[in-house]
Design a protein around this motif. Structure first.
Motif, mmCIF file in Angstrom:
data_model
loop_
_atom_site.group_PDB
_atom_site.id
_atom_site.type_symbol
_atom_site.label_atom_id
_atom_site.label_comp_id
_atom_site.label_asym_id
_atom_site.label_seq_id
_atom_site.Cartn_x
_atom_site.Cartn_y
_atom_site.Cartn_z
ATOM 1 N N UNK B 200 56.353 46.776 25.037
ATOM 2 C CA UNK B 200 57.543 46.226 24.465
ATOM 3 C C UNK B 200 57.635 46.326 22.926
ATOM 4 N N UNK B 201 56.407 46.423 22.368
ATOM 5 C CA UNK B 201 56.032 46.668 20.991
ATOM 6 C C UNK B 201 56.441 48.039 20.528
ATOM 7 N N UNK B 202 55.756 49.055 21.264
ATOM 8 C CA UNK B 202 56.187 50.300 21.042
ATOM 9 C C UNK B 202 57.764 50.430 21.298
ATOM 10 N N UNK B 203 58.298 49.792 21.968
ATOM 11 C CA UNK B 203 59.895 49.981 22.032
ATOM 12 C C UNK B 203 60.643 49.660 20.816
ATOM 13 N N UNK B 204 60.151 48.994 19.789
ATOM 14 C CA UNK B 204 60.797 48.619 18.736
ATOM 15 C C UNK B 204 60.671 50.299 17.585
#
Lengths: 487, 434
Positions: B200-204
């Motif tokens: 979810x952090x990568x998704x940003x």
């Protein structure tokens, strides 16, 4: 088009440290663009550029008030429709008109002054409270909450445009204190309270705490609609990261501050707004703030002092809080201060006349609120029976016992037992007697004086903020205690 | 337009051109929470972005936000908000006009105010500096942060403008916790959750957060994690089957967006390094097969015709009728905001219906009508630059032509005949894409 114009050395990458911090080439570009941000378009190459853009849309009528946040102006839209331009179709084409359309829309424009970071007066961007107010207002919509029409962003200023309300409760109360002092008609009180509670209920069910309810912040339109205004201190309370206390150390103007706040509660609930509503109710009846304490100023270390005098004023009328009435009372951080309160009260106010019930403590053991209430409604004018109801009775008497129940429910010490807005709306006070009108002025023949709009300072463009205060009002009830302070 | 003009009642008689109608009511803007892939591409194109550099700045900017916020112990929701603002900001301004690091830190600065985790601009700058230079940390009151502090504050205004005072953002991590728990239970879900959270952090680092709802983001993360680990895919699918709000095309697009990130920038992600690159490729192939089988397009609301046809006035009109093209594309090129264009007043209206109504009404005044008739003229051969832009359609070529147009027209749009068009700006209102 805007030549580089570094008027100051503000953004010069002076030290090697800075240069390593930023990519030097990109830095130059940013420097230029950021300087333009501060330049305010003064030196646009192509001659004069009008700066007053907000004035193209609104005609500023005058200055209304100022506060910690900035200043508020009254204005009318130049177009005759708030969200569109009135148009007349003619054979020759389209012509906007200002003559045949409805009257121009009145608005109140709030101009934020730039936030300060630390001591030096330099522009540090939009304040957190402005962001809070904007994010709340743009999502809230209710008949009893003031509506945000739009936000206007100019070179250096941010303007919030609100619907305009001709009156506020402070003004209305003030009007009734004018000689001859005459009470606010009971139907008006009822309608105001209903609408106020309705607005509160809306805010609270949407997880918004107002945190600064007081007569000056309750607007009333000329159509008698009550609108809760000034959400500058409001915030959401559903998922705070920190306790609410640690965010803003001081909330709610002192006279309307709930006892749990005075006692330093780390966390608080919508009940603080309901206490303030109770205070407002009392003030509508007696035309004076019910607990008119003196604010203890913060000392130089910015520690929040115990508001001894305010607590004293509350205790004088509703008695000192007790463990029995408020089980969590001993858990309050400032609980120990309560015992010092009675001794202090003895030394400084020994001549006080509230001694009869508890000679050792100086405060009534049980609440005197009922007595206060009936004294007020039976003798509310101060001018004897000058202002009486149709049958020679003092007008407010018609509020009767139901009114007391509501008042006592709102001014309940224990925040958990205090009425919620939803509960208060179900009270018999509103269902008994005359039907509650959605127009609080219904049946009133005289018109209240209009909002004072000062002409000497209607230049919305001035960036300097002279220490303007609400201009001279004679009655002492209008001398509000110092503005709320923030952390 | 002088103030006296603004004061004067609008009258058709005092002027012979349409520009005498009255003061231009300013540029209206209503926020939009979601953007489609098509719109994002169009905006990037209009900014003249070089795709490779765009990716780099985006990844590094988000990375910077993440490291700084961790250094400052800020919660993930501040990170979410900061990244969302950062993406939106970058879509609205040309790369050349700001430093991406400044934009990232300014986004974090604004996010801190919005999320109740307020930090001073210098605290943020000092944190960024100290992360980079751990051997010689500087205090936040150090003089070196003074001028960058002003830059951050200057950019803040542009961020407010970009987001249109709509501070809302989405926080997928919160729902992610709940969904993983409800699928796998609090204990068993832990290791699964750790991967999904990192993802979810990568998704940003992608544009997903400004395209998708919280639920779609979360379901994409959960399914992708299940596919990566090879576990629990059946449970995820069973969970999905009960959710009516589930949109398969949205989730597919999101998973593929995230996979694109992992495949292309394997090393600069949290999760990428934990898995074999082939694994990402395999999943991508499987998902693409699904797309084909179900006749779902790779991007929602996508329209190939728009993508191809979508050439700006500077290139499409060639030389024959520049005014006509300009008005057929109201307020596009000449009205593009740039970081330098501080002079206009922006209005932010919160009722989209009202904004639309006003826009339509106002547009009538600034819409020029032309009678078309054909005239034969000798046409000079257009400069090769334009040819290239039109023919190639490549981002680089387009950029040249557009940049020229923008810089020439900007600045005198207010005096220029009929107000340079009304900013009913597609980029901005985002209503007209399909």
């Amino acid at each position: 088009m805007n030549p580089t114009n570094p008027s100051t050395a503000a953004s010069g990458p002076g030290s090697g440290k800075t240069a390593s911090f930023m990519n030097a080439r990109a830095y130059q570009t940013v420097k230029r663009s950021v300087m333009a941000t501060f330049e305010d378009g003064r030196d646009q190459s192509a001659g004069y550029q009008p700066k007053a853009r907000v004035t193209e849309r609104y005609r500023i009528i005058g200055f209304i008030s100022s506060g910690t946040y900035g200043r508020v102006y009254k204005a009318v839209s130049r177009t005759s429709n708030p969200e569109g331009i009135a148009v007349v179709r003619t054979s020759s084409g389209l012509t906007p008109t200002s003559s045949s359309g409805p009257a121009p829309i009145e608005v109140a424009i709030k101009k934020f002054k730039p936030d300060k970071e630390g001591e030096q007066v330099s522009y540090t961007g939009i304040s957190q409270s402005a962001i809070r107010e904007m994010s709340l207002c743009s999502e809230l919509r209710h008949a009893n909450v003031i509506r945000l029409v739009e936000i206007i962003l100019e070179d250096k200023c941010i303007f919030m445009v609100f619907e305009y309300a001709e009156h506020d409760l402070l003004q209305i109360i003030h009007h009734h204190t004018q000689q001859p002092r005459h009470p606010i008609p009971p139907a008006t009180v009822k309608s105001i309270m209903f609408q106020l509670l309705n607005g509160c209920q809306y805010l609270h069910t949407n997880w918004v705490l107002h945190r600064d309810l007081k007569p000056a912040n309750i607007m009333v339109t000329s159509g008698g609609e009550v609108k809760i205004g000034d959400l500058g201190l409001a915030r959401r309370f559903d998922k705070p990261l920190h306790s609410l206390f640690s965010g803003d150390k001081v909330v709610v103007t002192i006279w309307y501050r709930a006892p749990e706040l005075i006692l330093g509660s780390y966390h608080y609930t919508p009940a603080i707004d309901m206490w303030a509503v109770g205070c407002i109710f009392a003030e509508l009846l007696s035309l004076r703030p019910i607990f008119k304490g003196e604010e203890a100023k913060m000392d130089s270390k910015k520690t929040v002092p115990f508001q001894r005098n305010q607590m004293h004023k509350i205790a004088e009328i509703v008695g000192l809080p007790t463990k029995e009435r408020w089980p969590l009372l001993p858990a309050m951080p400032e609980y120990s201060q309560l015992s010092t309160l009675s001794t202090m009260q003895h030394s400084t106010h020994s001549h006080h006349h509230h001694h009869q019930n508890a000679p050792n403590r100086g405060y009534p053991l049980s609440s005197n609120l009922e007595k206060w209430y009936y004294n007020t409604i039976n003798n509310n004018s101060g001018a004897g029976s000058a202002a009486s109801g149709p049958n020679g009775q003092p007008a407010l008497q018609s509020l009767g016992a139901e009114g007391y129940k509501l008042l006592a429910g709102l001014l309940e010490y224990d925040p958990e037992k205090r009425l919620t807005a939803a509960q208060a709306l179900q009270y018999e006070f509103f269902s008994s007697g005359d039907r509650v009108s959605s127009n609080c002025f219904e049946g009133i023949k005289v018109e209240y004086p209009h909002r004072r709009v000062s002409q000497d300072d209607n230049d919305i463009r001035t960036s300097s903020l002279p220490g303007t205060k609400r201009s001279g009002l004679p009655d002492d009830t209008l001398l509000r205690p110092a503005k709320r302070m923030k952390e | 337009m002088s103030p006296t003009d603004a004061e004067a009642p609008p009258a058709a008689s005092n002027g012979d051109t349409a520009s005498r109608i009255g003061p231009h009511p300013g540029y209206i803007s209503s926020s939009n929470q979601y953007s489609s892939e098509l719109k994002i591409r169009r905006m990037l194109k209009d900014n003249g972005c070089d795709p490779a550099r765009e990716d780099n700045y985006r990844l590094q900017g988000v990375q910077l936000i993440d490291t700084v916020r961790q250094h400052l112990n800020l919660p993930v929701r501040t990170f979410d908000t900061a990244c969302t603002y950062f993406h939106k900001f970058r879509l609205n301004f040309r790369d050349a006009e700001y430093n991406y690091q400044d934009a990232a830190l300014a986004s974090l600065f604004v996010a801190c105010k919005v999320e109740d985790t307020i930090k001073k601009s210098k605290d943020i700058l000092a944190a960024a500096y100290n992360v980079k230079n751990p051997e010689k940390p500087a205090a936040s009151d150090d003089k070196i942060f003074e001028s960058p502090g002003k830059i951050i504050i200057g950019l803040e205004r542009l961020i407010l403008e970009t987001i249109g005072f709509d501070f809302r953002t989405r926080y997928p991590q919160k729902l992610l916790v709940k969904v993983v728990r409800s699928i796998l239970g609090p204990e068993e879900g832990k290791s699964f959750f750790n991967i999904a959270y990192a993802m979810s952090i990568d998704m940003y680092k992608t544009f997903v957060p400004i395209k998708r709802t919280t639920f779609s983001m979360v379901m994409a993360l959960v399914e992708l994690t299940a596919r990566m680990t090879g576990e629990h895919l059946d449970k995820v699918q069973a969970f999905v089957a009960q959710r009516r709000q589930y949109s398969r095309p949205a989730v597919l697009e999101t998973m593929l967006d995230i996979l694109d990130l992992y495949v292309q920038y394997h090393k600069s992600t949290n999760v990428g390094a934990q898995f074999d690159l082939n694994r990402f490729m395999d999943i991508k192939i499987a998902l693409n097969t699904e797309l084909e089988k179900e006749f779902i397009s790779r991007h929602m609301y996508y329209c190939n015709r728009c993508e191809n046809e979508d050439t700006p006035p500077a290139t499409s009109g060639s030389g024959t009728s520049p005014t006509a093209t300009a008005s057929s594309w109201p307020g596009d090129a000449s009205m593009r905001r740039t970081a330098r264009g501080q002079d206009g007043t922006m209005r932010f209206v919160f009722d989209p219906e009202a904004a639309r109504e006003e826009q339509d009404t106002v547009a009538q005044f600034y819409n020029e009508e032309y009678e078309e008739y054909e005239v034969e003229v000798e046409e000079p051969i257009p400069p090769p630059r334009y040819e290239h832009a039109e023919g190639g359609g490549g981002r680089g070529g387009y950029r040249g032509g557009h940049g020229h147009h923008g810089s020439r027209d900007r600045g005198d749009h207010r005096r220029g005949g009929p107000y340079g068009g009304y900013r009913g700006d597609r980029h901005y209102r985002g209503r007209r894409y399909h």
